[in-house]
Design an enzyme around this catalytic site. Structure first.
Site, PDB file in Angstrom:
ATOM      1  N   ASP A  38      25.371  46.920  40.134  1.00  0.00           N
ATOM      2  CA  ASP A  38      26.647  46.204  40.302  1.00  0.00           C
ATOM      3  C   ASP A  38      26.469  44.945  41.135  1.00  0.00           C
ATOM      4  OD1 ASP A  38      28.018  48.009  38.839  1.00  0.00           O
ATOM      5  OD2 ASP A  38      28.818  49.132  40.532  1.00  0.00           O
ATOM      6  N   SER A  83      55.507  44.763  31.400  1.00  0.00           N
ATOM      7  CA  SER A  83      54.674  45.438  32.394  1.00  0.00           C
ATOM      8  C   SER A  83      55.580  46.073  33.442  1.00  0.00           C
ATOM      9  CB  SER A  83      53.707  44.451  33.015  1.00  0.00           C
ATOM     10  OG  SER A  83      54.420  43.357  33.496  1.00  0.00           O
ATOM     11  N   LEU A  84      54.983  46.727  34.406  1.00  0.00           N
ATOM     12  CA  LEU A  84      55.771  47.446  35.401  1.00  0.00           C
ATOM     13  C   LEU A  84      55.609  46.820  36.776  1.00  0.00           C
ATOM     14  CD1 LEU A  84      54.730  51.076  34.429  1.00  0.00           C
ATOM     15  CD2 LEU A  84      56.986  50.073  34.118  1.00  0.00           C
ATOM     16  N   LYS A 119      49.822  57.342  35.328  1.00  0.00           N
ATOM     17  CA  LYS A 119      49.521  56.009  34.801  1.00  0.00           C
ATOM     18  C   LYS A 119      48.021  55.927  34.589  1.00  0.00           C
ATOM     19  CE  LYS A 119      50.412  51.133  35.626  1.00  0.00           C
ATOM     20  NZ  LYS A 119      49.074  50.562  35.772  1.00  0.00           N
ATOM     21  N   GLU A 177      48.498  54.568  25.719  1.00  0.00           N
ATOM     22  CA  GLU A 177      47.300  54.028  26.361  1.00  0.00           C
ATOM     23  C   GLU A 177      46.039  54.500  25.659  1.00  0.00           C
ATOM     24  OE1 GLU A 177      48.467  52.198  28.668  1.00  0.00           O
ATOM     25  OE2 GLU A 177      46.819  51.663  30.014  1.00  0.00           O
ATOM     26  N   LYS A 285      60.288  56.799  35.194  1.00  0.00           N
ATOM     27  CA  LYS A 285      61.230  56.156  34.276  1.00  0.00           C
ATOM     28  C   LYS A 285      62.558  56.899  34.346  1.00  0.00           C
ATOM     29  CE  LYS A 285      57.470  55.188  31.076  1.00  0.00           C
ATOM     30  NZ  LYS A 285      56.795  55.602  29.849  1.00  0.00           N
ATOM     31  N   CYS A 406      43.925  17.772  52.031  1.00  0.00           N
ATOM     32  CA  CYS A 406      44.390  16.385  52.101  1.00  0.00           C
ATOM     33  C   CYS A 406      44.549  15.858  53.521  1.00  0.00           C
ATOM     34  CB  CYS A 406      45.710  16.234  51.348  1.00  0.00           C
ATOM     35  SG  CYS A 406      47.086  17.054  52.164  1.00  0.00           S
ATOM     36  N   CYS A 434      48.350  16.155  47.296  1.00  0.00           N
ATOM     37  CA  CYS A 434      47.284  17.001  47.833  1.00  0.00           C
ATOM     38  C   CYS A 434      46.471  17.541  46.657  1.00  0.00           C
ATOM     39  CB  CYS A 434      47.866  18.145  48.655  1.00  0.00           C
ATOM     40  SG  CYS A 434      46.620  19.318  49.200  1.00  0.00           S
TER      41      CYS A 434
END
Ligand code: IVH
Length: 678
Positions: A38, A83-84, A119, A177, A285, A406, A434
């Protein structure tokens, strides 16, 4: 380091990574630990970020999540995939419940039931069935349009291809999903960063046979279009899904109180390590679909649902440096550059320090060992530093009093709603010039909710900016694509795809344009309110004229949601010739379509004002209904007002009196419900 040397280091790292990949995939014999793999990958990606000219076909940036935009046909969702909003604490959930109760104006004794669903961290998909046959499968895409991945979805065993049940609706969009189980992911882990990437990557394979090789699963939890709708509750729908042959989550349940919500959250969080898929929280929900309908949406997420995230994962690392980033609104955000560390499967090398007060309060210094927290897709943050490990020579961090971009003297604004000085240090950008702010504005301009230029993300914008190719939005429409196609990493096809995407974005509705300009305090909702007032770009351009602007701004104050803050911000913005030039040059490049006001509805073309509380609904719901029925809400009584709705509970006598004098039609609660047919 010289460019040549950098390239050498880069190529060496890629070769090393390729060697590990080969050992793992071909010979099934990993040569290094996941963590080291990784880190190596992250180093390559960091180099690419820092030195934009670096590119290689074997780079990990080319292998995952990379989707040429012309690969799949784009199809508009019948009903957008939203989306949530996220909740991170019990307090957030309490707020969510309170908002729902307030919106629906419920009595304390009235309970609301919630469907609780895990989820799963995967990729959402929408499956359309007509007469029981799976006919179209779409990815979420930008929520409005998805990619047609039907053939790839057909390879997934969990997805029924034909449903022979008499109670199956004639048309149904099943939403759910796509994911990979943790155990299956282990077998292919080297190729992808995490299970979510693996699912996304394999779903987007051009060749369905490639998708088939990866063990994807599907769990259903929602619906888009449904005709006829033969269920009234989310829980009923979930039960039906099961009888129709879909997988639903075995941990789904119904809860009725904050105590149950909290208890269940803790139970599932404790179970998390034993569950064979990645889940990053629970979704709540409102179970009653009629109530869901009344609650509706704000911008991109429903009022009736929320994602309750699990607590974040933590790790320790050394702060190498503290850098100051300047955002689109001028906010100066301190960011800790840390030694890369793997936190819950993701390599982290930046963590936010929020603001000056946070640095002082936590006494954070360069060289410190810091505890870093990462929660889902939120930016990692420094929680605290370990003072026992501190080197004696370290010094307190001095927050700059000048904008690093700036050089303007920074400020802290006074917040009129909290009656306190803001914690955020800002570049006031007095001349709107800027550099970093301009650059961040470009990124905002091209982003999803604004012009939505496909394939023109932050990285490419940064790249073009560094090459001095773009400075103002209009420059995007005058790019030299021939030149771009000759850049390293680009070719005729990618350059022509970008050209097409930019062309497509030139047709834009007024509300999107107003939002895209990025005027401070004008978010998506305010942009819509303004577009509703201006309707056409011609009228909007009147803001460029000093005299006309004065009148308009005065009127805008009457609109619901537009206050002094917004009006002042608009005034300063349009006062500056730099902005006027940038915006008029931009408009020349665009085809701005009129804002579509609903040309029907019982309040079409009418203005409405409320005073006093209503008994059967909240003020927020009443306002949402007016908007849905094509009407406009005003905040003050004037000749332009058509109706004053007077609620039974404590109406303001002065407002009623004013309305009477102006001969405005007054509606009491009963006539209001009568109009709405309730
Ligand atoms: S409902 C308007 N239910 O979470 C309702 N989403 O941030 C939107 N997800 O894109 C979705 N499990 O990928 C819903 N039981 C569930 C879910 C779920 C996972 C994902 C989905 C969506 C994202 C929303």
């Amino acid at each position: 380091m010289q460019r040549k040397e950098i390239e050498k280091v880069y190529i060496k790292k890629i070769k090393e990574l390729t060697k590990y990949d080969k050992a793992y995939f071909k010979h099934d014999r990993p040569l290094i630990f996941d963590r080291d793999y990784d880190i190596l990958k992250k180093e390559i990606l960091d180099l690419e970020k820092k030195y934009r000219y670096l590119e290689n076909k074997d780079s990990p940036s080319k292998k995952v999540g990379y989707k040429p935009s012309d690969k799949f046909k784009k199809v508009t969702h019948d009903i957008p995939m939203l989306s949530l909003a996220n909740a991170f604490s019990k307090e957030n959930i309490k707020d969510f419940l309170k908002k729902i109760r307030n919106f629906l104006n419920l009595k304390d004794s009235e309970k609301i039931a919630f469907s609780v669903e895990p989820k799963i961290d995967g990729i959402s998909a929408s499956l359309k069935y007509i007469d029981g046959i799976f006919v179209l499968g779409l990815s979420r895409g930008d929520g409005k349009t998805g990619e047609d991945i039907t053939n790839n979805l057909k390879t997934i065993i969990d997805i029924p291809k034909k449903i022979n049940k008499s109670n199956f609706p004639k048309t149904l969009d099943v939403r759910g999903e796509i994911y990979i189980s943790k155990s299956d992911f282990k077998k292919i882990a080297k190729k992808f960063a995490n299970p979510r990437n693996a699912a996304g990557g394999s779903l987007r394979q051009k060749d369905p046979n490639e998708t088939k090789k990866i063990p994807l699963k599907f769990v259903a939890y929602g619906f888009g279009i449904v005709e006829p709708q033969n269920f009234e509750k989310q829980s009923e729908y979930l039960k039906l899904l099961k009888t129709w042959g879909f997988n639903t989550n075995s941990l789904n349940k119904i809860v009725n109180s904050i105590e149950d919500i909290d208890k269940n959250h803790r139970t599932i969080e404790a179970l998390r390590p034993t569950i064979d898929y990645d889940l990053d929280g629970l979704v709540y929900k409102v179970n009653d679909l009629k109530l869901q309908k009344r609650l509706g949406f704000v911008s991109n997420s429903p009022r009736w649902a929320i994602a309750h995230k699990f607590s974040a994962e933590k790790g320790f690392s050394i702060i190498k440096n503290i850098e100051i980033q300047v955002g689109r609104t001028g906010a100066l955000t301190p960011v800790a550059k840390i030694e890369p560390v793997n936190i819950g499967g993701v390599v982290v090398s930046n963590a936010t320090l929020h603001n000056e007060d946070e640095i002082n309060r936590k006494d954070i210094r360069i060289g410190d060992t810091a505890c870093i927290q990462r929660a889902g897709d939120v930016i990692p943050q420094v929680l605290y530093v370990d003072k026992a490990k501190r080197n004696k020579n370290t010094k307190k961090f001095n927050f700059p009093d000048k904008c690093p971009s700036c050089g303007s003297k920074t400020i802290k604004e006074f917040n009129y709603s909290t009656k306190k000085k803001d914690a955020v240090t800002r570049c006031p950008d007095p001349k709107f010039n800027c550099k970093e702010i301009l650059r961040e504005k470009l990124k905002h301009f091209a982003s999803k909710d604004a012009l939505n230029i496909d394939g023109f993300g932050k990285k490419i914008i940064q790249n073009f900016w560094d090459l001095n190719m773009i400075k103002y939005p209009a420059d995007i429409f005058n790019l030299n694509f021939k030149k771009i196609s000759s850049f390293e990493g680009w070719g005729d096809l990618s350059a022509s795809n970008l050209e097409k995407a930019i062309k497509k974005s030139q047709k834009i509705s007024l509300d999107k344009l107003i939002f895209a300009i990025g005027i401070r305090h004008i978010g998506q909702e305010n942009a819509k309110t303004l577009a509703e007032y201006f309707v056409s770009i011609k009228k909007f351009e009147e803001l460029f004229d000093r005299e006309k602007r004065k009148k308009i701004l005065n009127y805008l104050l009457e609109l619901d949601g537009i206050g002094e803050t917004q009006v002042n911000s608009l005034e300063t913005f349009f006062l500056h010739s730099a902005n006027l030039n940038a915006i008029s040059n931009l408009i020349k490049e665009l085809n701005v379509t009129d804002f579509k006001i609903r040309k029907s509805g019982i309040f079409y073309g009418k203005t409405i004002m409320f005073t006093g509380g209503l008994s059967k609904m909240s003020r927020a719901e009443a306002k949402a209904l007016v908007a849905k029925e094509g009407g406009k809400i005003l905040g003050t009584a004037s000749k332009k007002l058509d109706y004053l709705v007077v609620g039974d509970s404590k109406p303001t006598p002065k407002k009623v009196e004013q309305a009477k004098q102006l001969n405005i039609k007054i509606l009491d609660e009963n006539s209001w419900y009568g109009l709405l047919n309730r």
